[in-house]
Write an enzyme that holds these catalytic residues in place. Structure first.
Site, mmCIF file in Angstrom:
data_model
loop_
_atom_site.group_PDB
_atom_site.id
_atom_site.type_symbol
_atom_site.label_atom_id
_atom_site.label_comp_id
_atom_site.label_asym_id
_atom_site.label_seq_id
_atom_site.Cartn_x
_atom_site.Cartn_y
_atom_site.Cartn_z
ATOM 1 N N ILE A 132 -0.764 7.274 3.644
ATOM 2 C CA ILE A 132 0.305 7.184 4.637
ATOM 3 C C ILE A 132 1.449 6.319 4.130
ATOM 4 O O ILE A 132 2.603 6.479 4.547
ATOM 5 C CB ILE A 132 -0.232 6.656 5.998
ATOM 6 C CG1 ILE A 132 0.796 6.869 7.123
ATOM 7 C CG2 ILE A 132 -0.633 5.187 5.903
ATOM 8 C CD1 ILE A 132 1.119 8.318 7.413
ATOM 9 N N ARG A 140 1.135 -3.467 -7.796
ATOM 10 C CA ARG A 140 0.381 -4.206 -8.815
ATOM 11 C C ARG A 140 0.875 -3.772 -10.187
ATOM 12 O O ARG A 140 1.215 -2.600 -10.377
ATOM 13 C CB ARG A 140 -1.114 -3.924 -8.671
ATOM 14 C CG ARG A 140 -1.735 -4.582 -7.443
ATOM 15 C CD ARG A 140 -3.175 -4.216 -7.272
ATOM 16 N NE ARG A 140 -3.338 -2.799 -6.951
ATOM 17 C CZ ARG A 140 -4.493 -2.238 -6.614
ATOM 18 N NH1 ARG A 140 -5.594 -2.951 -6.563
ATOM 19 N NH2 ARG A 140 -4.548 -0.952 -6.337
ATOM 20 N N LYS A 190 -10.391 -4.413 12.120
ATOM 21 C CA LYS A 190 -8.995 -4.261 12.543
ATOM 22 C C LYS A 190 -8.686 -5.169 13.732
ATOM 23 O O LYS A 190 -7.602 -5.770 13.803
ATOM 24 C CB LYS A 190 -8.701 -2.797 12.893
ATOM 25 C CG LYS A 190 -8.624 -1.886 11.678
ATOM 26 C CD LYS A 190 -8.061 -0.520 12.026
ATOM 27 C CE LYS A 190 -7.843 0.319 10.775
ATOM 28 N NZ LYS A 190 -7.143 1.588 11.036
ATOM 29 N N GLY A 235 0.824 -1.210 0.000
ATOM 30 C CA GLY A 235 0.000 0.000 0.000
ATOM 31 C C GLY A 235 0.851 1.250 0.000
ATOM 32 O O GLY A 235 0.425 2.321 0.449
ATOM 33 N N GLY A 236 2.075 1.125 -0.514
ATOM 34 C CA GLY A 236 3.045 2.214 -0.428
ATOM 35 C C GLY A 236 2.725 3.458 -1.231
ATOM 36 O O GLY A 236 3.280 4.519 -0.955
ATOM 37 N N THR A 237 1.837 3.360 -2.213
ATOM 38 C CA THR A 237 1.484 4.561 -2.979
ATOM 39 C C THR A 237 0.259 5.273 -2.405
ATOM 40 O O THR A 237 -0.193 6.266 -2.955
ATOM 41 C CB THR A 237 1.210 4.215 -4.459
ATOM 42 O OG1 THR A 237 0.110 3.305 -4.542
ATOM 43 C CG2 THR A 237 2.442 3.596 -5.115
#
Length: 314
Positions: free
Chosen positions: A16, A36, A134, A11-13
């Site tokens: 956060i 991806r 969560k 989820g680096g793009t």
């Protein structure tokens, strides 16, 4: 010199995630972003990906729904940090399964970066379902015996305008200069953290033995303020007195019921912290948690007072 852990950020793009990638690379960790294949051709992500390349970040191509490629990517690193957004929190069971099969991960940090999922009570939907999920991810990590750290940063400083302008705020706008709607009585304390600080603390905590199987909280005393205190601080900075409209709890709940997405989501989260005070209503005990600013005094923690300065001249 000790060899730095290899870190993979999923989820680096995202919002956060990009701060985490940058902080990891600048801290000297061999850093990888899970990408991806269709992200490479996405013009909205081009600038972020170029910035990653300039920092020497490696790309590992996989998808959460492609188990084998995800396992292969995870086998190349020591630590996995997930920063997936709310819509993908439940999908982290696929990351857990891949980590379990890979068998080499020293630490997993699931996507938290909000309130403490195990210490919320009386929360309304949509926030309730998100934090139930969560908590379920936490239990799944623990059931598999995966070493973990949960990072609870409470509220992103970049979301401050939502807090001060709950019925018209946006990430790009500066705080209001005329009137403000305050949910509840405005007295519960909340904790804000600047995104760069969150990233720096997260990377330090990622392989610190003191944070193994612990919750790391960001609770800087300089950033523990009530809505009333934040408004007063902002008024002093701009030299104006704002009109304050206090919305009682009953009316807040009615607004949440009437709202459509994404406003319903934002308002339900604001209700949790602004009205119910669920962020600062418990003490951190050594049995389950540690406080980041105490662990890492070398990290300069931006005070909310300082953060607001950027908006004064707008």
């Amino acid at each position: 010199m000790a060899v730095k852990s290899k870190i993979l950020i999923i989820g680096g793009t995202g919002y956060i995630g990009k701060y985490l990638v940058e902080a990891s690379a600048k801290a000297g960790h061999p850093t990888f972003a899970l990408i991806r294949e269709n992200t490479i051709s996405d013009p909205k992500r081009a600038a972020i990906l170029e910035s990653f390349k300039s920092l020497g970040v490696g790309f590992l191509y996989a998808d959460l729904h492609d188990h084998q490629r995800l396992v292969d990517a995870i086998k190349q690193v020591d630590i996995v940090i997930s920063t997936v957004g709310a819509d993908f929190v439940a999908h982290q069971v696929k990351i857990i399964a891949a980590i379990k099969e890979a068998g080499n991960i020293k630490r997993f940090l699931p996507s938290e970066f909000g309130y403490d999922a195990d210490r919320l009570h009386g929360v309304v939907e949509h926030a309730a379902s998100l934090y139930r999920t969560k908590a379920e991810i936490r239990r799944a990590v623990e059931a598999e015996g995966i070493p973990y750290t949960y990072l609870v940063c409470n509220v992103f400083a970049g979301y401050l305008n939502y807090f001060l302008n709950p019925f018209g705020g946006s990430l790009s706008a500066s705080p209001p200069r005329d009137k403000i709607v305050i949910l509840g009585d405005g007295n519960p304390k909340v904790f804000f953290s600047e995104e760069e600080n969150i990233a720096a603390y997260t990377i330090k905590a990622a392989d610190d033995p003191r944070t193994l199987n612990k919750i790391v909280y960001l609770r800087s005393p300089a950033n523990s303020l009530s809505c009333n205190e934040i408004v007063s601080l902002w008024e002093r900075k701009i030299g104006q007195t704002l009109e304050k409209i206090y919305l009682p709890e009953k009316e807040v709940l009615e607004k949440i019921r009437e709202a459509s997405m994404p406003s319903k989501s934002i308002l339900s989260l604001l209700y949790t912290l602004s009205v119910k005070g669920q962020m600062a209503n418990f003490e951190i005990e050594a049995s389950f948690g540690v406080e980041a600013t105490e662990l890492y005094p070398d990290v300069k923690c931006t005070a909310l007072d300082e953060y607001l300065d950027q908006f004064v001249s707008e």
